[in-house]
Motif scaffolding. Structure first.
Motif, mmCIF file in Angstrom:
data_model
loop_
_atom_site.group_PDB
_atom_site.id
_atom_site.type_symbol
_atom_site.label_atom_id
_atom_site.label_comp_id
_atom_site.label_asym_id
_atom_site.label_seq_id
_atom_site.Cartn_x
_atom_site.Cartn_y
_atom_site.Cartn_z
ATOM 1 N N LYS A 155 0.308 -1.206 0.132
ATOM 2 C CA LYS A 155 -0.329 0.073 -0.432
ATOM 3 C C LYS A 155 0.903 1.400 -0.055
ATOM 4 O O LYS A 155 0.388 2.103 -0.547
ATOM 5 C CB LYS A 155 -0.690 0.178 1.207
ATOM 6 N N ASP A 158 2.249 2.048 -3.667
ATOM 7 C CA ASP A 158 1.535 2.619 -4.543
ATOM 8 C C ASP A 158 1.104 3.519 -4.378
ATOM 9 O O ASP A 158 -0.407 3.605 -4.029
ATOM 10 C CB ASP A 158 0.369 1.211 -4.004
ATOM 11 N N SER A 160 -1.917 4.673 -5.746
ATOM 12 C CA SER A 160 -3.342 5.037 -5.923
ATOM 13 C C SER A 160 -3.577 4.669 -4.462
ATOM 14 O O SER A 160 -5.300 4.824 -4.056
ATOM 15 C CB SER A 160 -3.289 3.680 -5.759
ATOM 16 N N ARG A 173 9.362 2.343 -1.215
ATOM 17 C CA ARG A 173 8.991 2.984 -2.661
ATOM 18 C C ARG A 173 10.052 2.613 -2.910
ATOM 19 O O ARG A 173 11.135 2.964 -4.334
ATOM 20 C CB ARG A 173 8.862 4.661 -2.821
#
Length: 192
Positions: A155, A158, A160, A173
Protein backbone atom coordinates in the motif's frame (compact mmCIF):
# COMPACT_ATOMS: atom_id res chain seq x y z
CA UNK A 1 -20.47 18.30 59.31
CA UNK A 2 -21.33 14.60 59.36
CA UNK A 3 -23.83 15.07 56.51
CA UNK A 4 -21.09 16.69 54.41
CA UNK A 5 -18.86 13.64 54.88
CA UNK A 6 -21.72 11.34 53.89
CA UNK A 7 -22.48 13.43 50.78
CA UNK A 8 -18.78 13.52 49.81
CA UNK A 9 -18.54 9.76 50.40
CA UNK A 10 -21.60 9.06 48.24
CA UNK A 11 -20.31 11.29 45.44
CA UNK A 12 -16.90 9.60 45.55
CA UNK A 13 -18.59 6.20 45.39
CA UNK A 14 -20.69 7.24 42.39
CA UNK A 15 -17.58 8.58 40.68
CA UNK A 16 -15.85 5.21 41.12
CA UNK A 17 -18.92 3.44 39.73
CA UNK A 18 -18.82 5.74 36.71
CA UNK A 19 -15.17 4.86 36.08
CA UNK A 20 -15.91 1.14 36.47
CA UNK A 21 -18.91 1.41 34.14
CA UNK A 22 -16.83 3.25 31.54
CA UNK A 23 -14.17 0.50 31.75
CA UNK A 24 -16.85 -2.18 31.29
CA UNK A 25 -18.27 -0.29 28.30
CA UNK A 26 -14.80 -0.05 26.73
CA UNK A 27 -14.23 -3.76 27.29
CA UNK A 28 -17.51 -4.42 25.47
CA UNK A 29 -16.61 -2.10 22.63
CA UNK A 30 -13.15 -3.66 22.37
CA UNK A 31 -14.72 -7.11 22.00
CA UNK A 32 -16.13 -6.00 18.65
CA UNK A 33 -12.53 -5.77 17.43
CA UNK A 34 -11.79 -9.36 18.47
CA UNK A 35 -13.70 -10.77 15.47
CA UNK A 36 -10.95 -9.64 13.12
CA UNK A 37 -7.96 -8.84 15.35
CA UNK A 38 -8.27 -11.90 17.61
CA UNK A 39 -9.15 -12.37 21.26
CA UNK A 40 -7.54 -9.61 23.28
CA UNK A 41 -6.25 -8.06 20.04
CA UNK A 42 -3.80 -10.89 19.23
CA UNK A 43 -4.58 -12.00 15.69
CA UNK A 44 -4.61 -15.62 14.62
CA UNK A 45 -4.92 -14.74 10.93
CA UNK A 46 -2.03 -14.06 8.61
CA UNK A 47 -3.43 -11.00 6.85
CA UNK A 48 -4.97 -9.34 9.92
CA UNK A 49 -2.65 -7.50 12.34
CA UNK A 50 -2.36 -8.00 16.04
CA UNK A 51 -3.18 -4.70 17.76
CA UNK A 52 -2.70 -5.56 21.44
CA UNK A 53 0.31 -3.73 22.84
CA UNK A 54 0.75 -1.31 19.95
CA UNK A 55 1.42 2.29 21.02
CA UNK A 56 -1.67 4.25 22.04
CA UNK A 57 -0.70 7.29 19.96
CA UNK A 58 -0.27 5.10 16.87
CA UNK A 59 -3.61 3.31 17.31
CA UNK A 60 -5.49 6.55 17.93
CA UNK A 61 -3.85 8.33 15.00
CA UNK A 62 -4.57 5.53 12.52
CA UNK A 63 -8.21 5.17 13.62
CA UNK A 64 -8.77 8.93 13.34
CA UNK A 65 -7.18 8.93 9.88
CA UNK A 66 -9.62 6.21 8.78
CA UNK A 67 -12.53 8.08 10.32
CA UNK A 68 -11.60 11.29 8.47
CA UNK A 69 -11.01 9.41 5.20
CA UNK A 70 -7.31 10.32 5.14
CA UNK A 71 -6.11 6.71 5.09
CA UNK A 72 -7.36 3.86 2.91
CA UNK A 73 -9.05 0.79 4.38
CA UNK A 74 -12.37 -0.44 3.06
CA UNK A 75 -13.40 -2.19 6.28
CA UNK A 76 -11.87 0.02 8.96
CA UNK A 77 -13.08 3.25 7.37
CA UNK A 78 -16.69 2.02 7.53
CA UNK A 79 -16.35 0.65 11.08
CA UNK A 80 -14.50 3.57 12.66
CA UNK A 81 -16.88 6.20 11.27
CA UNK A 82 -19.46 4.89 13.75
CA UNK A 83 -17.25 5.63 16.77
CA UNK A 84 -16.97 8.93 18.59
CA UNK A 85 -13.50 10.43 19.04
CA UNK A 86 -13.75 9.53 22.75
CA UNK A 87 -14.51 5.90 21.88
CA UNK A 88 -11.55 5.85 19.50
CA UNK A 89 -9.31 7.27 22.24
CA UNK A 90 -10.68 4.68 24.67
CA UNK A 91 -10.06 1.80 22.25
CA UNK A 92 -6.51 3.01 21.60
CA UNK A 93 -5.84 3.20 25.34
CA UNK A 94 -7.44 -0.21 25.94
CA UNK A 95 -5.40 -2.05 23.30
CA UNK A 96 -2.17 -0.22 24.17
CA UNK A 97 -2.45 -1.54 27.74
CA UNK A 98 -2.61 -5.15 26.53
CA UNK A 99 0.67 -7.06 26.25
CA UNK A 100 2.41 -7.17 22.88
CA UNK A 101 2.53 -10.84 21.88
CA UNK A 102 4.84 -11.45 18.92
CA UNK A 103 3.98 -14.51 16.83
CA UNK A 104 7.35 -15.38 15.28
CA UNK A 105 6.87 -17.15 11.95
CA UNK A 106 9.49 -19.38 10.38
CA UNK A 107 11.56 -17.94 7.56
CA UNK A 108 14.40 -19.40 5.52
CA UNK A 109 17.93 -18.17 6.22
CA UNK A 110 18.10 -16.57 2.78
CA UNK A 111 14.88 -14.62 3.46
CA UNK A 112 16.18 -13.50 6.85
CA UNK A 113 19.48 -12.32 5.34
CA UNK A 114 17.80 -10.49 2.47
CA UNK A 115 15.16 -9.07 4.84
CA UNK A 116 17.81 -7.87 7.28
CA UNK A 117 19.51 -5.94 4.49
CA UNK A 118 16.17 -4.65 3.12
CA UNK A 119 15.16 -3.26 6.53
CA UNK A 120 18.27 -1.17 7.20
CA UNK A 121 16.42 2.11 6.60
CA UNK A 122 13.56 0.87 8.81
CA UNK A 123 15.79 0.59 11.90
CA UNK A 124 15.82 4.29 12.68
CA UNK A 125 12.08 4.22 13.49
CA UNK A 126 11.20 0.59 14.28
CA UNK A 127 14.48 -0.67 15.77
CA UNK A 128 16.78 -3.44 14.51
CA UNK A 129 14.21 -6.22 14.95
CA UNK A 130 11.07 -4.09 14.75
CA UNK A 131 10.42 -4.28 18.47
CA UNK A 132 11.95 -0.99 19.64
CA UNK A 133 10.01 1.90 18.06
CA UNK A 134 11.64 5.27 18.61
CA UNK A 135 8.39 7.26 18.95
CA UNK A 136 4.97 6.75 20.51
CA UNK A 137 3.29 6.82 17.11
CA UNK A 138 5.45 4.07 15.54
CA UNK A 139 4.12 0.49 15.62
CA UNK A 140 6.03 -2.61 16.66
CA UNK A 141 6.70 -4.99 13.77
CA UNK A 142 8.45 -7.91 15.46
CA UNK A 143 6.34 -11.02 15.26
CA UNK A 144 3.57 -9.22 13.39
CA UNK A 145 2.05 -11.35 10.64
CA UNK A 146 4.42 -11.27 7.65
CA UNK A 147 1.57 -11.40 5.12
CA UNK A 148 -0.05 -8.36 6.74
CA UNK A 149 3.28 -6.47 6.71
CA UNK A 150 3.75 -7.33 3.04
CA UNK A 151 0.25 -6.04 2.21
CA UNK A 152 0.86 -2.80 4.13
CA UNK A 153 4.21 -2.21 2.44
CA UNK A 154 2.50 -2.73 -0.92
CA UNK A 155 0.00 0.00 0.00
CA UNK A 156 2.81 2.42 0.86
CA UNK A 157 4.43 1.66 -2.51
CA UNK A 158 1.23 2.20 -4.52
CA UNK A 159 0.26 5.76 -5.53
CA UNK A 160 -3.42 4.82 -5.65
CA UNK A 161 -3.61 4.10 -1.88
CA UNK A 162 -4.18 6.86 0.63
CA UNK A 163 -1.39 6.49 3.16
CA UNK A 164 -0.42 9.44 5.33
CA UNK A 165 3.07 8.76 6.70
CA UNK A 166 5.39 10.50 4.22
CA UNK A 167 8.64 9.02 5.52
CA UNK A 168 7.15 5.52 5.34
CA UNK A 169 5.97 6.17 1.78
CA UNK A 170 9.46 7.35 0.71
CA UNK A 171 11.24 4.42 2.34
CA UNK A 172 8.81 1.79 1.05
CA UNK A 173 9.13 3.14 -2.48
CA UNK A 174 12.92 2.88 -2.30
CA UNK A 175 12.64 -0.87 -1.68
CA UNK A 176 12.90 -3.28 -4.57
CA UNK A 177 9.83 -5.42 -5.26
CA UNK A 178 11.63 -8.54 -3.96
CA UNK A 179 12.70 -6.68 -0.84
CA UNK A 180 9.11 -6.19 0.32
CA UNK A 181 8.44 -9.88 0.87
CA UNK A 182 11.88 -10.39 2.45
CA UNK A 183 11.43 -7.43 4.83
CA UNK A 184 8.00 -8.68 5.87
CA UNK A 185 9.39 -12.19 6.40
CA UNK A 186 12.29 -10.82 8.46
CA UNK A 187 10.07 -8.81 10.83
CA UNK A 188 7.50 -11.59 11.00
CA UNK A 189 10.20 -14.00 12.19
CA UNK A 190 11.35 -11.77 15.06
CA UNK A 191 10.35 -12.61 18.62
CA UNK A 192 11.86 -9.58 20.33
Amino acid sequence: MRKQFVVVGVLAGLSCLGVAEAADNMEGLARTCFNCHGTGGVSAGTSMPSIAGLPEAYLKSVMLEWKRGERASANMTRLVKGYTDDEIAGLAAYFAKQPWTPVPQPAAKAVLAKGRKATERCESCHGATGGQPDEDDVPKLNGQWAKYLELELAKYRDDSFQMTHKRMIRNARKMGAGDVEAAAGFYGAQGK
